[in-house]
Design a protein around this motif. Sequence first.
Motif: not given
Length: 341
Positions: A37-53, A11-18
């Motif tokens: 920049c305008q990159w953003m993402g929605l993630f199921p947990d904080g660790t995945v979000a931190d890894d992605a960014i 269900e992860i969503q990524v966009g520039s921006p969302l």
Amino acid sequence: MPPTCIDHRDEIQVGSPLPRELVRNTEAGYLASCHDCQWMGLFPDGTVADDAIQTHSDRCHYGPSSYTVVFLVDGTRAQCLESNRDQLTPIQADRPTFPRTTGDVSELVARGDRIRLPGDREQMVYSVTETRVFGLATWTVSFCDPDVDLVDGDPEWRGMNELIARDGDVYSRFGEDYLETPAFEIDGRAAHQSDLSSFDHDRAVTDGGTEPDSSPTERSPSEIHEIGLALDDGDRVLFNDRQRPLTVTGRHDRPHEKSYRRHRNGECTVIELEGNGTAYHLICIEKPDYGPMLYKEADWEETTYCGDLRYEYPRMGERVERIRVEEPAYDSATDQWRADR
């Protein structure tokens, strides 16, 4: 769009921006947003979000990374998380939550509306602009004196930032008692703006019929920056909804805060302008993600570094979304070319 929750990796969503609507309707999940920049993402947990960014920052930017990870507690609250893997789980007792918008500020107040600020001070809305804080939807409402003619005037305006809509009122997103009192009260439509048949952003209506609008043409952010970088001294330029042009008086390069590396968007140039009795700065870059910023003299502070004059911009400027350079016209009486008024 119905409310959603980001519970699984698929269900992860990524966009520039969302899209703003997507973020507003996500009731649970982790929102990571890049400050460079305008990159953003929605993630199921904080660790995945931190890894992605962090992966995005390493691949797309130079130097230290700058980003936020926000925990979406529910549809009404959010919480900024520390950039520490041991503290990326909800809910951190020492990290306060802040309110999210549940409505649209632009549906509650519009250009020309009369508002009443704290202290019983009446003002008139000059513009309502969509903004984001930590990737979440907010708005900026600019206002001016209530006796200003918005059709022909170019007023001195002030603004309130980081506004949200809750239960039919407009509130500030920050502060100790942010939901205690609305940011302002909405009194109603300004008398001289109640008949909008004489003014519209898309066309100018006269007694003789309709004429095409002469306001600045809508262009892409890169085109606006290109026009700004190509401006010459003496050029007269119209920005956004302004009816009076500003005149270019010079330019200078803006030193980067990180002097050891080149800005990821290319060199930064400040176009100097004047008009309406004050000076302005238009900040343009070579490879933009969004439109340039226009600041008036009251928005910047002068500092010195190693004996050189520098400008800092601690206050919010005006995002340029439309621009037009007035074409010169020939004056047969003086046998000279002059700016077209």
